[in-house]
Design a protein around this motif. Structure first.
Motif, short mmCIF file in Angstrom:
data_model
loop_
_atom_site.label_atom_id
_atom_site.label_comp_id
_atom_site.label_asym_id
_atom_site.label_seq_id
_atom_site.Cartn_x
_atom_site.Cartn_y
_atom_site.Cartn_z
N LEU A 10 42.98 31.73 56.37
CA LEU A 10 42.06 32.36 57.30
C LEU A 10 40.64 32.35 56.74
N ASP A 11 39.67 32.24 57.63
CA ASP A 11 38.26 32.35 57.24
C ASP A 11 37.91 33.84 57.30
N LEU A 12 37.94 34.49 56.14
CA LEU A 12 37.71 35.93 56.10
C LEU A 12 36.33 36.31 56.64
N LYS A 13 35.32 35.49 56.36
CA LYS A 13 33.97 35.80 56.86
C LYS A 13 33.93 35.77 58.39
N ALA A 14 34.65 34.83 58.99
CA ALA A 14 34.71 34.76 60.45
C ALA A 14 35.40 35.98 61.05
N LEU A 15 36.26 36.60 60.27
CA LEU A 15 36.95 37.82 60.70
C LEU A 15 36.17 39.09 60.37
N GLY A 16 34.98 38.91 59.78
CA GLY A 16 34.13 40.07 59.49
C GLY A 16 34.25 40.61 58.08
N PHE A 17 35.03 39.95 57.22
CA PHE A 17 35.18 40.40 55.84
C PHE A 17 34.15 39.66 54.98
N ASP A 18 32.98 40.26 54.84
CA ASP A 18 31.84 39.60 54.19
C ASP A 18 31.76 39.84 52.70
N VAL A 19 32.55 40.75 52.16
CA VAL A 19 32.42 41.14 50.76
C VAL A 19 33.70 40.81 50.00
N THR A 20 33.56 39.98 48.96
CA THR A 20 34.66 39.69 48.05
C THR A 20 34.25 40.19 46.67
N PHE A 51 47.77 40.02 35.94
CA PHE A 51 47.86 40.57 34.59
C PHE A 51 47.02 39.63 33.73
N THR A 52 46.19 40.16 32.85
CA THR A 52 45.29 39.30 32.09
C THR A 52 45.32 39.62 30.60
N THR A 53 44.82 38.66 29.84
CA THR A 53 44.53 38.91 28.43
C THR A 53 43.08 39.33 28.36
N GLY A 54 42.64 39.83 27.24
CA GLY A 54 41.25 40.21 27.11
C GLY A 54 41.03 41.67 27.40
N ASN A 55 39.88 41.97 27.97
CA ASN A 55 39.45 43.37 28.13
C ASN A 55 40.21 44.16 29.17
N TYR A 56 40.73 43.51 30.20
CA TYR A 56 41.32 44.23 31.32
C TYR A 56 42.83 44.08 31.34
N ALA A 57 43.51 45.13 31.78
CA ALA A 57 44.95 45.04 32.01
C ALA A 57 45.20 44.26 33.29
N LEU A 58 44.33 44.47 34.28
CA LEU A 58 44.46 43.81 35.58
C LEU A 58 43.12 43.27 36.03
N LEU A 59 43.16 42.16 36.74
CA LEU A 59 41.99 41.64 37.43
C LEU A 59 42.38 41.55 38.90
N LEU A 60 41.64 42.25 39.75
CA LEU A 60 41.92 42.30 41.18
C LEU A 60 40.91 41.49 41.96
N LYS A 61 41.35 40.90 43.05
CA LYS A 61 40.45 40.28 44.02
C LYS A 61 40.63 41.07 45.30
N ILE A 62 39.54 41.62 45.81
CA ILE A 62 39.61 42.40 47.04
C ILE A 62 38.60 41.87 48.05
N SER A 63 38.84 42.20 49.31
CA SER A 63 37.92 41.82 50.37
C SER A 63 37.72 43.01 51.29
N THR A 64 36.45 43.26 51.64
CA THR A 64 36.10 44.33 52.58
C THR A 64 35.05 43.80 53.55
N LYS A 65 34.82 44.55 54.60
CA LYS A 65 33.85 44.11 55.61
C LYS A 65 32.41 44.34 55.18
N SER A 66 32.19 45.31 54.29
CA SER A 66 30.82 45.63 53.89
C SER A 66 30.82 46.24 52.50
N THR A 67 29.62 46.36 51.92
CA THR A 67 29.52 47.02 50.63
C THR A 67 29.84 48.52 50.76
#
Length: 103
Positions: A10-20, A51-67
Protein backbone atom coordinates in the motif's frame (compact mmCIF):
# COMPACT_ATOMS: atom_id res chain seq x y z
CA UNK A 1 9.38 -23.66 2.81
CA UNK A 2 10.98 -20.68 1.06
CA UNK A 3 7.82 -18.73 0.11
CA UNK A 4 6.11 -17.48 3.24
CA UNK A 5 3.14 -15.75 1.61
CA UNK A 6 2.35 -12.77 -0.56
CA UNK A 7 1.42 -9.21 0.23
CA UNK A 8 -0.12 -6.07 -1.15
CA UNK A 9 2.12 -2.99 -0.97
CA UNK A 10 0.00 0.00 0.00
CA UNK A 11 1.04 3.60 -0.61
CA UNK A 12 0.78 4.87 2.96
CA UNK A 13 1.13 8.51 1.89
CA UNK A 14 -1.82 8.13 -0.49
CA UNK A 15 -3.82 6.83 2.47
CA UNK A 16 -2.90 9.90 4.52
CA UNK A 17 -0.09 8.39 6.60
CA UNK A 18 2.54 11.09 6.07
CA UNK A 19 4.83 10.38 9.04
CA UNK A 20 7.20 7.43 9.33
CA UNK A 21 9.34 7.22 12.44
CA UNK A 22 11.97 4.77 13.65
CA UNK A 23 12.08 4.49 17.44
CA UNK A 24 14.89 2.99 19.46
CA UNK A 25 13.52 1.52 22.68
CA UNK A 26 15.50 0.99 25.88
CA UNK A 27 13.91 -1.46 28.32
CA UNK A 28 14.33 -1.50 32.09
CA UNK A 29 15.03 -5.23 31.89
CA UNK A 30 15.42 -7.59 28.95
CA UNK A 31 13.31 -10.11 30.89
CA UNK A 32 10.25 -8.02 30.00
CA UNK A 33 10.82 -8.14 26.23
CA UNK A 34 7.94 -10.53 25.44
CA UNK A 35 5.54 -8.51 27.58
CA UNK A 36 6.43 -5.34 25.65
CA UNK A 37 6.15 -7.11 22.29
CA UNK A 38 2.65 -8.31 23.19
CA UNK A 39 1.61 -4.73 23.97
CA UNK A 40 3.17 -3.44 20.73
CA UNK A 41 1.28 -6.03 18.67
CA UNK A 42 -1.96 -4.33 19.76
CA UNK A 43 -0.85 -0.92 18.43
CA UNK A 44 -1.79 -0.44 14.76
CA UNK A 45 0.83 2.31 14.34
CA UNK A 46 3.64 -0.23 14.81
CA UNK A 47 4.53 -1.62 11.38
CA UNK A 48 7.71 -3.46 12.37
CA UNK A 49 9.61 -4.37 15.52
CA UNK A 50 13.19 -5.64 15.44
CA UNK A 51 15.32 -7.11 18.21
CA UNK A 52 18.68 -5.40 17.77
CA UNK A 53 22.26 -5.38 18.92
CA UNK A 54 23.77 -2.13 20.11
CA UNK A 55 22.09 0.56 22.15
CA UNK A 56 18.46 -0.47 21.81
CA UNK A 57 16.59 -3.60 22.81
CA UNK A 58 14.05 -2.87 20.08
CA UNK A 59 13.91 -0.78 16.93
CA UNK A 60 10.36 0.07 15.85
CA UNK A 61 9.03 1.41 12.58
CA UNK A 62 5.75 3.26 12.98
CA UNK A 63 3.47 5.26 10.72
CA UNK A 64 1.01 8.00 11.65
CA UNK A 65 -0.99 10.58 9.76
CA UNK A 66 0.71 13.58 11.35
CA UNK A 67 3.38 14.64 13.81
CA UNK A 68 0.56 15.41 16.25
CA UNK A 69 -0.58 11.78 15.96
CA UNK A 70 3.03 10.62 16.39
CA UNK A 71 3.40 12.71 19.54
CA UNK A 72 0.13 11.27 20.88
CA UNK A 73 1.33 7.71 20.13
CA UNK A 74 4.62 8.37 21.90
CA UNK A 75 3.26 9.92 25.09
CA UNK A 76 -0.04 8.05 25.39
CA UNK A 77 0.84 4.56 24.16
CA UNK A 78 4.57 3.77 24.00
CA UNK A 79 6.19 5.66 26.86
CA UNK A 80 3.52 4.69 29.44
CA UNK A 81 4.50 1.02 29.07
CA UNK A 82 6.04 0.40 32.48
CA UNK A 83 8.92 -1.70 31.12
CA UNK A 84 10.04 1.03 28.68
CA UNK A 85 12.90 2.99 30.20
CA UNK A 86 13.52 5.47 27.37
CA UNK A 87 12.96 6.03 23.66
CA UNK A 88 14.81 7.83 20.88
CA UNK A 89 12.95 8.81 17.72
CA UNK A 90 14.19 9.27 14.17
CA UNK A 91 11.76 10.92 11.76
CA UNK A 92 12.09 9.65 8.18
CA UNK A 93 12.26 12.57 5.77
CA UNK A 94 12.40 10.45 2.61
CA UNK A 95 12.99 6.87 1.48
CA UNK A 96 15.29 7.11 -1.56
CA UNK A 97 15.85 3.33 -1.71
CA UNK A 98 13.11 0.72 -1.35
CA UNK A 99 13.53 -2.64 -2.96
CA UNK A 100 13.02 -6.33 -2.50
CA UNK A 101 15.92 -8.74 -2.16
CA UNK A 102 17.29 -9.70 -5.55
CA UNK A 103 18.18 -13.38 -5.84
Amino acid sequence: GIIRGSQINLDLKALGFDVTVFIGVHLKSSKELNHVINKLKKMPEVLEAHFTTGNYALLLKISTKSTVDFHKFLVEKLQPIEQVQATESFLSLDQPIKRKLSL
